[in-house]
Design a protein around this motif. Structure first.
Motif, PDB file in Angstrom:
ATOM      1  N   ARG A 149      11.606   1.260  -6.333  1.00  0.00           N
ATOM      2  CA  ARG A 149      11.907   0.075  -5.522  1.00  0.00           C
ATOM      3  C   ARG A 149      11.738   0.367  -4.036  1.00  0.00           C
ATOM      4  N   GLN A 150      12.211   1.528  -3.607  1.00  0.00           N
ATOM      5  CA  GLN A 150      12.118   1.864  -2.191  1.00  0.00           C
ATOM      6  C   GLN A 150      10.669   2.018  -1.737  1.00  0.00           C
ATOM      7  N   GLN A 151       9.818   2.538  -2.623  1.00  0.00           N
ATOM      8  CA  GLN A 151       8.422   2.762  -2.261  1.00  0.00           C
ATOM      9  C   GLN A 151       7.527   1.570  -2.612  1.00  0.00           C
ATOM     10  N   GLY A 152       8.084   0.578  -3.276  1.00  0.00           N
ATOM     11  CA  GLY A 152       7.298  -0.608  -3.609  1.00  0.00           C
ATOM     12  C   GLY A 152       6.236  -0.361  -4.656  1.00  0.00           C
ATOM     13  N   ILE A 153       6.536   0.484  -5.634  1.00  0.00           N
ATOM     14  CA  ILE A 153       5.585   0.783  -6.708  1.00  0.00           C
ATOM     15  C   ILE A 153       5.820  -0.185  -7.860  1.00  0.00           C
TER      16      ILE A 153
END
Length: 268
Positions: A149-153
């Motif tokens: 979620r933090q890296q937007g994967i």
């Protein structure tokens, strides 16, 4: 036709038999095998293997269980290999990457933090190169999800999944497919079998993780990609559908999770 979305055909257990196994897999209706690396030493090996076998592709990454002996130079080597490999149609994903908190020492400082660092750096590479990820999430699903979620994967496969319905839903909502393997063939794996039976059919794929995670009939002996059709039959039986239907749907799902697979499947 089946797709084995995760098998370590380059493993030492298969040394000298890789091409024959891939050929035999094709005869059994296995259209494709995705072979992920586990460390820097295997980057070239999986690429070479994928080009030697017409029904194989490869992924590049550093497995969490290899992180303790890996260095920043290995991450740099991965980035270089990815940059060079993007013109190679047989490079289809980043993997096998993730976290492993099952092994006690890996779940404790400083190796826990090192694992997370390697995962984050590899997720950044996935985003940069627009590649899906093949995720190892043993006893670490929630932490892996936090980093996704933090890296937007938003594309990839949760390999050899063993989490809860809630965790599976979190992956699915993030855009991932859930992968099942020979562990579903064990009667005692009730939660896993329930997941394999009840998750929406558009969200699942299949794999062997060979030579690991053998199905029940192998009696804990070496697993092989050649077991995939029988594993698929077992999962189809859990769902109450035909093996042909499961094969067709999971192949479609695999191509959605790993878009660079589609042209390779067309070529055969």
């Amino acid at each position: 036709m089946w797709i084995d979305t995760h098998c370590h055909l380059d493993a030492s257990e298969f040394a000298g038999r890789e091409r024959q196994i891939a050929s035999d897999a094709g005869k059994l209706g296995i259209a494709h095998l995705v072979v992920p690396s586990v460390d820097r030493a295997s980057f070239g090996r999986v690429a070479t293997l994928a080009h030697a076998c017409t029904n194989c592709s490869y992924a590049l990454g550093i497995h969490p269980m290899y992180v303790p002996h890996s260095t920043e130079d290995d991450l740099a080597a991965l980035e270089n290999a990815l940059a060079e490999g993007m013109s190679d149609p047989r490079l289809v994903a980043i993997g096998e990457i993730g976290l492993d908190f099952y092994v006690p020492e890996l779940a404790e400082s400083p190796l826990r933090e090192k694992q997370e660092h390697f995962l984050v750096e590899q997720l950044k590479m996935a985003k940069k190169h627009e590649l899906p990820v093949l995720l190892h999430t043993r006893r670490s699903v929630d932490t892996v999800m936090k980093h996704l979620r933090q890296q937007g994967i938003r594309k990839g496969i949760a390999h050899a999944f063993s989490g809860s319905f809630q965790q599976a839903d979190a992956f699915i909502n993030q855009g991932f497919k859930i992968s099942f393997c020979g562990t579903c063939t064990y009667e005692r794996a009730r939660q896993l079998r329930k997941l394999a039976a009840e998750l929406p059919i558009g969200t699942i794929v299949v794999e062997t993780d060979a030579p690991d995670l053998p199905p029940v009939w192998k009696n804990r002996k070496e697993n092989s990609p050649l077991e995939l059709p029988r594993i698929g039959e077992a999962i189809a039986a859990l769902r109450g559908i035909s093996p042909d239907e499961l094969a067709e749907r999971t192949c479609r799902n695999a191509a959605e999770a790993i878009p660079r697979l589609a042209p390779l499947l067309t070529k055969g």
